[in-house]
Motif scaffolding. Structure first.
Motif, PDB file in Angstrom:
ATOM      1  N   PHE A   1      40.932  38.239  57.401  1.00 49.37           N
ATOM      2  CA  PHE A   1      41.997  37.245  57.576  1.00 49.37           C
ATOM      3  C   PHE A   1      43.244  37.830  58.218  1.00 49.37           C
ATOM      4  O   PHE A   1      43.658  38.946  57.921  1.00 49.37           O
TER       5      PHE A   1
ATOM      6  N   ILE B   1      47.160  35.054  54.677  1.00 51.88           N
ATOM      7  CA  ILE B   1      46.690  34.422  53.450  1.00 51.88           C
ATOM      8  C   ILE B   1      47.860  33.686  52.822  1.00 51.88           C
ATOM      9  O   ILE B   1      48.942  34.257  52.657  1.00 51.88           O
TER      10      ILE B   1
ATOM     11  N   LEU C   1      42.323  33.765  61.908  1.00 53.10           N
ATOM     12  CA  LEU C   1      41.763  33.123  60.733  1.00 53.10           C
ATOM     13  C   LEU C   1      42.756  33.204  59.572  1.00 53.10           C
ATOM     14  O   LEU C   1      43.295  34.262  59.265  1.00 53.10           O
ATOM     15  N   ILE C   2      42.976  32.065  58.925  1.00 53.10           N
ATOM     16  CA  ILE C   2      43.930  31.936  57.824  1.00 53.10           C
ATOM     17  C   ILE C   2      43.164  31.494  56.584  1.00 53.10           C
ATOM     18  O   ILE C   2      42.320  30.611  56.652  1.00 53.10           O
ATOM     19  N   LEU C   3      43.499  32.096  55.444  1.00 53.44           N
ATOM     20  CA  LEU C   3      42.934  31.680  54.175  1.00 53.44           C
ATOM     21  C   LEU C   3      44.021  31.004  53.354  1.00 53.44           C
ATOM     22  O   LEU C   3      45.080  31.584  53.121  1.00 53.44           O
TER      23      LEU C   3
ATOM     24  N   THR D   1      40.799  41.753  51.849  1.00 48.53           N
ATOM     25  CA  THR D   1      40.351  40.819  52.890  1.00 48.53           C
ATOM     26  C   THR D   1      41.381  40.559  53.992  1.00 48.53           C
ATOM     27  O   THR D   1      41.036  39.965  55.005  1.00 48.53           O
ATOM     28  N   LEU D   2      42.609  41.024  53.809  1.00 46.46           N
ATOM     29  CA  LEU D   2      43.647  40.826  54.824  1.00 46.46           C
ATOM     30  C   LEU D   2      43.611  41.966  55.830  1.00 46.46           C
ATOM     31  O   LEU D   2      43.449  43.134  55.458  1.00 46.46           O
TER      32      LEU D   2
END
Length: 170
Positions: free
Chosen positions: A52, A55, A3-5, A105-106
């Protein structure tokens, strides 16, 4: 699935595949040509911890001046607006809030990819915000010279410093 932000998605100009399901396109501006998948501010992310893998962060580079310099040149109608910040002090506050949320969040093995253009604020003034919580792994830059200005765009890959506890995050 990794998952990438994209924490500053705008109209997704950095992306070839503008609808990739692995990417969460976040922006605080709802009136974009390509609306964000999540409407939020990158200083207060609505996601759980360590979600994530990567990012991407391309924050506003220029203070708001009310001039057309902030109009997106890729938009024909001129209606799209690049983000801006009110002052250098507000920029520093914004970047500090962002790096705290990115650290939260990473994933521990993830990368923060930060793009910065020094047309208005030198990179050396901003790096200290990231030094205590992040390790710089790689940096590249490209200098641009035009008839009216000179600037350098940097791409910086940062990894979380893992030897910190929550009380040390600044």
């Amino acid at each position: 699935c990794k998952l990438i932000l994209d924490a500053t998605a705008g109209n997704r100009h950095l992306w070839t595949k503008k609808d990739d399901p692995r990417v969460i396109f976040l922006d605080r501006e709802p009136r974009l040509k390509l609306p964000p998948t999540v409407l939020a501010d990158f200083t207060c992310l609505p996601f759980r911890d360590k979600i994530f893998h990567h990012i991407l962060f391309d924050p506003p580079h220029a203070p708001f001046s009310g001039s057309s310099i902030h109009l997106d040149p890729q938009e024909q109608d001129g209606a799209s607006f690049w983000g801006s910040f009110e002052s250098t002090r507000r920029l520093l506050i914004m970047l500090n809030g962002a790096q705290r949320e990115f650290h939260r969040t990473l994933r521990d093995s993830g990368l923060l990819i930060w793009k910065w253009n020094d047309s208005h604020t030198d990179l050396y003034k901003l790096i200290p915000i990231f030094k205590s919580n992040w390790e710089e792994l790689w940096r590249t830059s490209r200098r641009t010279i035009s008839a009216i200005s000179e600037s350098t765009t940097y791409w910086i890959f940062l990894a979380k410093r893992l030897d910190l506890d929550q009380d040390q995050l600044s």
